[in-house]
Scaffold this active site. Sequence first.
Site, PDB file in Angstrom:
ATOM      1  N   LYS A 169     -73.712  -7.221 -22.013  1.00 26.77           N
ATOM      2  CA  LYS A 169     -73.621  -8.090 -23.189  1.00 26.77           C
ATOM      3  C   LYS A 169     -75.050  -8.296 -23.709  1.00 26.77           C
ATOM      4  O   LYS A 169     -75.812  -7.342 -23.749  1.00 26.77           O
ATOM      5  CB  LYS A 169     -72.878  -9.387 -22.871  1.00 26.77           C
ATOM      6  CG  LYS A 169     -71.451  -9.091 -22.382  1.00 26.77           C
ATOM      7  CD  LYS A 169     -70.803 -10.240 -21.649  1.00 26.77           C
ATOM      8  CE  LYS A 169     -70.219  -9.783 -20.341  1.00 26.77           C
ATOM      9  NZ  LYS A 169     -69.345 -10.707 -19.663  1.00 26.77           N
ATOM     10  N   ASP A 205     -64.228 -12.081 -13.170  1.00 21.77           N
ATOM     11  CA  ASP A 205     -63.241 -12.691 -14.087  1.00 21.77           C
ATOM     12  C   ASP A 205     -61.854 -12.047 -13.995  1.00 21.77           C
ATOM     13  O   ASP A 205     -60.846 -12.698 -14.263  1.00 21.77           O
ATOM     14  CB  ASP A 205     -63.737 -12.701 -15.542  1.00 21.77           C
ATOM     15  CG  ASP A 205     -64.134 -11.316 -16.046  1.00 21.77           C
ATOM     16  OD1 ASP A 205     -64.343 -10.409 -15.222  1.00 21.77           O
ATOM     17  OD2 ASP A 205     -64.257 -11.143 -17.268  1.00 21.77           O
TER      18      ASP A 205
END
Length: 463
Positions: A169, A205
């Site tokens: 990211k 996640d």
Amino acid sequence: GLPPHYLRAGAIVFYILFLTTMVDAVLKSFQISLEALEEISLLLRRDFDKGLEREGDDVVVKMLNTYVHSLPDGTEKGKFLALDLGGSNFRVLLIEIKDREISQLDKKLRIDDRTKQSTQEELFDFVAQALLEFEKEHNITENLPIGFTFSFPVHQTSLISGTLIRWTKDFTAKGAEGQDVTKMLEAALRRKGNVAIDVVALVNDTTGTQMAVGIHDPDCYVGVILGTGTNACYLEDLQAVKKHKGEGSDHTHVIINTEWGAFGDDGSLEKWRTSFDRDLDALAKNKLQQTFEKMISGRYLGEMVRMVLVKLQEDGLFLVGNASDKLRTPQVFESSYLSEIETGDGTDLSACTAIFQKLGIDGVTDADCRIVRRVCETISTRAARLAAIGIVTILRKIGKLDKCTVAIDGTLYEKHPHFRERMVSTMQELAPGNSVQLKKSEDGSGRGAATVAAVASRLYKKK
């Protein structure tokens, strides 16, 4: 002879049929037959087996050990903290679990770009400060078990420790790569003069997604992310994990984080990739990486649609007589547009017109909008079919095509009007009569992390 308006109507019908045929010829390469799906499934299964057998650079699908050895059994109870670091916001949650029910308090803080791109000390000082303030606000005086969701590639070495492989990211905080995530947090808390902290689980996640449904549903053996990116994890027999050497021999199962986005990075999906897939890859920052993900996930679908529309415009089949080159700019067509355009039965074209006005392209005809919808449907259907074959491959591997729940999180699954139903119908094609339930997971990175912490605490108490 026929009156002119009949001829005109006939010509228009013929022209529309001609257009449709030509457009379909361009889109044909995106269609994946049942036979092709079965072929892809065999290749994915081969990569799963290879990843469970050993580690190495030639192992494409990594099949990472999460060190989570059990699903929730319903006896978990108590208060837990969850930390969630992975995007533009950082969250702290206080979660209470009792009788498979969860209640929570949480706080969300924006992480500015300066902090993301500073040093690991500054970033983890920010995290530590937020945690201490939250504890103060809620009068938390005892040392609660913490589940820490850290949504970056981590080489996990135990349930509580793992080193950051690389930032993704827009995070670049210096000095973090190759360091132990939990230790960086502990060091930051020590700098704040606070020593006691009890991280009982470092959580990915995807695992969190599975556990957040698992707390309510004992049959949840699989977790899937279908959002900006895509990934899946599932409960595996420890015996099947050949590369797993003796750690905790009293365990019988472990959750495996497949990292399936990299499937095809060795060229195994070449046969089914289109010229558009290759062009998209050539423009991407991560060339020749995440091949499967690039065919499925939200980060890429809009760009794929844009590339097809440019080709149709060049071929004189779309925006005919419209000289606009607005579509030539990479990334202008957002993936959320697919959801807007595909909503409804296709008779109301106003969403499409509005999007093109936003892009600064005027004079879009109804025929143009029908073509755009057709392109969107084709590309999102391929994505849904590939996601479905991924899930079916896992379920076949663990023998759970009956009575199994798959937890799914992500904006693509949540917001797209037809993604779920296309996945379900593809799964029925592949495994007729299966009784698999797809369930939307709520807050895997918060609730899910706390659930992992609760399971870890239960197993630890048992020892």
